[in-house]
Design an enzyme around this catalytic site. Sequence first.
Site, PDB file in Angstrom:
ATOM      1  N   THR A 163      17.048 -80.481  75.403  1.00 47.19           N
ATOM      2  CA  THR A 163      17.160 -79.315  74.519  1.00 47.19           C
ATOM      3  C   THR A 163      15.780 -78.875  74.046  1.00 47.19           C
ATOM      4  O   THR A 163      15.498 -77.676  73.957  1.00 47.19           O
ATOM      5  CB  THR A 163      18.062 -79.646  73.319  1.00 47.19           C
TER       6      THR A 163
ATOM      7  N   GLY B 209      22.074 -81.238  73.266  1.00 48.02           N
ATOM      8  CA  GLY B 209      22.996 -80.710  74.258  1.00 48.02           C
ATOM      9  C   GLY B 209      24.109 -81.677  74.619  1.00 48.02           C
ATOM     10  O   GLY B 209      24.368 -82.661  73.921  1.00 48.02           O
TER      11      GLY B 209
ATOM     12  N   VAL C 196      23.431 -85.690  74.761  1.00 43.07           N
ATOM     13  CA  VAL C 196      23.356 -86.376  73.467  1.00 43.07           C
ATOM     14  C   VAL C 196      24.730 -86.411  72.818  1.00 43.07           C
ATOM     15  O   VAL C 196      25.147 -87.434  72.251  1.00 43.07           O
ATOM     16  CB  VAL C 196      22.329 -85.682  72.550  1.00 43.07           C
TER      17      VAL C 196
ATOM     18  N   GLU D 295      23.027 -89.026  34.178  1.00 45.43           N
ATOM     19  CA  GLU D 295      23.423 -89.482  32.845  1.00 45.43           C
ATOM     20  C   GLU D 295      22.300 -89.282  31.827  1.00 45.43           C
ATOM     21  O   GLU D 295      22.529 -88.786  30.717  1.00 45.43           O
ATOM     22  CB  GLU D 295      23.819 -90.964  32.897  1.00 45.43           C
TER      23      GLU D 295
ATOM     24  N   ARG E  80      15.843 -71.378  58.068  1.00 44.79           N
ATOM     25  CA  ARG E  80      15.235 -70.057  57.928  1.00 44.79           C
ATOM     26  C   ARG E  80      16.228 -68.987  57.479  1.00 44.79           C
ATOM     27  O   ARG E  80      15.827 -67.975  56.920  1.00 44.79           O
ATOM     28  CB  ARG E  80      14.617 -69.613  59.266  1.00 44.79           C
TER      29      ARG E  80
ATOM     30  N   GLU F  67      22.079 -81.858  67.029  1.00 47.17           N
ATOM     31  CA  GLU F  67      22.228 -80.532  67.621  1.00 47.17           C
ATOM     32  C   GLU F  67      21.857 -80.535  69.097  1.00 47.17           C
ATOM     33  O   GLU F  67      21.717 -79.479  69.706  1.00 47.17           O
ATOM     34  CB  GLU F  67      21.363 -79.518  66.875  1.00 47.17           C
TER      35      GLU F  67
END
Length: 360
Positions: free
Chosen positions: A200, A300, A303, A56, A211, A298
């Site tokens: 992982t 495996g 999790v 605003e 990246r 992310e």
Amino acid sequence: MTTAMAHEEWMRRALQLAQLGSGHVAPNPMVGCVIVRENVMIAEGWHAAYGELHAETDALRHLGGNASGATMYINLEPCTHYGKQPPCVDAIVRSGVERVVLAMTDPNPVVSGRGVRLLQEAGIEVVLDVLRDEAEYLNRRFAHWMTTGLPHVTLKIATSLDSRAQMPVDQPRYITSAESRYHVHKLRSCVDAVMIGIGTALHDNPELTVRLCPGRNPVRVVIDSMCRLPTSTKLVETARETPTIILCSDRSDRDVREELRDRGVDVVVLPTGDGTTIATKDLLAALAVKKITSVLAEGGPYVAARLLREDFVDELHFHAAPIMIGSGPTWVLDTPLRRWNLRQLLQVGSDVHVQYVRSR
């Protein structure tokens, strides 16, 4: 054009502007603002980064703070309290705006409803709930963190057609296509943290950075109860450049914890009671305390199954590749999918991408 159609058109522009703050404003919400007079846009603004001008005031500065007789469109109720910036509602009242059109009220209990009330008490007309569903989806992570005290959790799963979670050691590393990996990096750039388990981390030695597309790196989080992450891993070697958190048990080795801290890792020690497993809610609460409002998991199958089984997943992204692997670990999805709403189904490269959101 009817008034309702005009409201939706300008609110859609406010939502587009708000999106420009994605990945940069947390723990604040994404907010855009459009100021219109006689159905002509005279100024616009957005919250570009945490600590900088709110949407605003960003829009009003283009008008020298004077928007007499105009209509202001904002995708979120204006703030009423001092934080990094002064209350936006005060600037709006001073500006002479005649009408404020809002998509949704602020889920922050410090603000919720108060901004609307202050505007109305100042004689400003307030129109509510214009494109509310779109606004709630845009700031779903902020709203979840604000209302539950826990970060919003998105689970990403890359899988083969036979539900395998990992390629054989003599095969290419990735299950899914380059296009899918680009999409995952886009997801990373939108969240506060990316989280994996120690399995992982040890198997893949990942970087967990952005990246493949423009965007800032999220905080990297490893669930590592016994502090087994070697100092030779990429996560530890780059911890001073990209913030890295290890969530470990109070039963882990104190000397190992201190060595990791010496390398720049933020080691968070949590109680485990009689066992070695840290409660999932405690893991997430520890991240929320650090103002991490959103997490992309992310990790495996372990999790994933843990988060799903204990009902901590708020959004689910499947990337299914058209291949059969035949052996190796599989995804364990032991949760009733009837609780989920399909949000998106599309082809990403050679893969199929399916996005679900929780129905809460």
